[in-house]
Design a protein around this motif. Structure first.
Motif, PDB file in Angstrom:
ATOM      1  N   ILE A 151       0.870  -1.159   0.000  1.00 16.67           N
ATOM      2  CA  ILE A 151       0.000   0.000   0.000  1.00 16.67           C
ATOM      3  C   ILE A 151       0.914   1.217   0.000  1.00 16.67           C
ATOM      4  O   ILE A 151       1.752   1.369   0.879  1.00 16.67           O
ATOM      5  CB  ILE A 151      -0.921   0.044   1.232  1.00 16.67           C
ATOM      6  N   ARG A 152       0.748   2.069  -0.992  1.00 15.12           N
ATOM      7  CA  ARG A 152       1.610   3.246  -1.114  1.00 15.12           C
ATOM      8  C   ARG A 152       1.098   4.366  -0.211  1.00 15.12           C
ATOM      9  O   ARG A 152      -0.074   4.711  -0.242  1.00 15.12           O
ATOM     10  CB  ARG A 152       1.628   3.729  -2.567  1.00 15.12           C
ATOM     11  N   TYR A 153       1.992   4.941   0.585  1.00  7.98           N
ATOM     12  CA  TYR A 153       1.641   6.042   1.478  1.00  7.98           C
ATOM     13  C   TYR A 153       1.949   7.386   0.810  1.00  7.98           C
ATOM     14  O   TYR A 153       2.737   7.450  -0.146  1.00  7.98           O
ATOM     15  CB  TYR A 153       2.413   5.911   2.794  1.00  7.98           C
ATOM     16  N   PRO A 154       1.370   8.477   1.313  1.00  5.38           N
ATOM     17  CA  PRO A 154       1.699   9.803   0.755  1.00  5.38           C
ATOM     18  C   PRO A 154       3.032  10.296   1.308  1.00  5.38           C
ATOM     19  O   PRO A 154       3.206  10.430   2.510  1.00  5.38           O
ATOM     20  CB  PRO A 154       0.548  10.679   1.258  1.00  5.38           C
ATOM     21  N   TRP A 155       3.981  10.537   0.439  1.00  7.37           N
ATOM     22  CA  TRP A 155       5.290  11.036   0.886  1.00  7.37           C
ATOM     23  C   TRP A 155       5.906  11.986  -0.134  1.00  7.37           C
ATOM     24  O   TRP A 155       6.913  12.631   0.138  1.00  7.37           O
ATOM     25  CB  TRP A 155       6.266   9.867   1.107  1.00  7.37           C
ATOM     26  N   GLY A 156       5.294  12.087  -1.317  1.00  6.47           N
ATOM     27  CA  GLY A 156       5.874  12.910  -2.361  1.00  6.47           C
ATOM     28  C   GLY A 156       5.176  14.241  -2.486  1.00  6.47           C
ATOM     29  O   GLY A 156       5.061  15.005  -1.526  1.00  6.47           O
ATOM     30  N   ASN A 157       4.653  14.531  -3.662  1.00  3.53           N
ATOM     31  CA  ASN A 157       4.024  15.830  -3.914  1.00  3.53           C
ATOM     32  C   ASN A 157       2.516  15.704  -4.101  1.00  3.53           C
ATOM     33  O   ASN A 157       1.908  16.422  -4.870  1.00  3.53           O
ATOM     34  CB  ASN A 157       4.644  16.481  -5.159  1.00  3.53           C
TER      35      ASN A 157
END
Length: 290
Positions: free
Chosen positions: A148-154
């Protein structure tokens, strides 16, 4: 009541109409129409059966062009009429040099750590990513692992973090016997260590990049693995000059000995765990700031 039902029905109909761009086109005509309208990564597709490519993700850029067609659900790059050939213009860990001529399958739903949408060679000789940033909290493939990809970028969504409760090995893959990731030292407000390390320190806070879908049981505790910035917080310095992570900037830690932290809890959690982090740095042989 009738007005309300009509309004809900209208919203649902409009949602379905506008959802077309976000679903995988199925027929040959739909696939070709999508590519002509939207392009893909560095590709532009023309109605006359010509494609062109310019890699904006590389410093030198690559100008290439040739002929294509769409048949049996596949995008067929028939020719490359230039000396230069397209190369993957965006980096993902799953990487191999795509080949043209070749047959590719369009999948707008496939996600990696960075991007969503692929043109994948059906003969296994490469993949092109779309360049569209993957949204947070979707299932993604990281180096063959379902996460599951978490928010960490833009994404415009606050990053999330984990507090390391005990010293944990930094692993290359989400397995107890996977190889170790080695990083250079650590620098925190409370102290620093200049040597190499392969552990996440108790009291350290790390940015979450992804979390495995499958859980593991270690020491009687069942939990997922977390993919984190091995250095701690996500920072542009963790990546190369184009913003992508260096190979040793990422690591998995077992989730049985961590605590998830929201951005709003970050300052309080830092204060509460200063002494624990100081102790960890001392044990590692580092210096603690007075």
């Amino acid at each position: 009541m009738k007005k309300m039902l009509f309004l809900v029905l209208a919203i649902l109909l409009c949602t379905d109409l506008f959802a077309g761009d976000f679903k995988n086109p199925e027929t040959d005509a739909e696939i070709k129409a999508y590519l002509i309208k939207n392009g893909f990564g560095g590709f532009t597709f023309n109605d006359d059966g010509r494609w062109s490519f310019w890699s904006h993700g590389l410093h030198d850029g690559i100008a290439a062009e040739g002929r294509y067609s769409v048949s049996d659900g596949l995008v067929i790059f028939e020719t490359c009429d230039t000396e230069q050939t397209p190369r993957q213009c965006y980096y993902e860990l799953e990487y191999s040099e795509p080949k043209i001529p070749g047959k590719y399958e369009l999948d707008l739903e496939e996600c990696g750590l960075y991007f969503k949408g692929t043109l994948r060679n059906v003969e296994g000789s490469g993949i092109f990513w779309s360049g569209d940033w993957a949204p947070p909290y979707v299932k993604c493939n990281y180096n063959g692992e379902k996460c599951i990809r978490y928010p960490w970028g833009n994404e415009g969504v606050d990053s999330e973090y984990i507090l390391i409760l005990e010293n944990l090995k930094l692993r290359k893959a989400p397995y107890w016997d996977a190889g170790l990731v080695t990083v250079n030292g650590i620098s925190e407000d409370v102290g620093d260590y200049k040597g190499e390390r392969s552990i996440a320190l108790a009291g350290q806070i790390c940015t979450i990049l992804a979390k495995t879908v499958e859980k593991d049981t270690i020491g009687g505790i069942t939990a997922p693995w977390y993919l984190i910035c091995a250095s701690g917080y996500y920072d542009a310095q963790d990546g190369d000059e184009e913003g992508y992570f260096q190979d040793n900037a990422l690591a998995f830690v077992f989730g049985g000995y961590v605590k998830e932290i929201k951005a709003s809890e970050l300052e309080k959690t830092n204060i509460e765990n200063k002494e624990k982090l100081k102790q960890s740095i001392r044990q590692l042989g580092g210096n603690v700031h007075q």
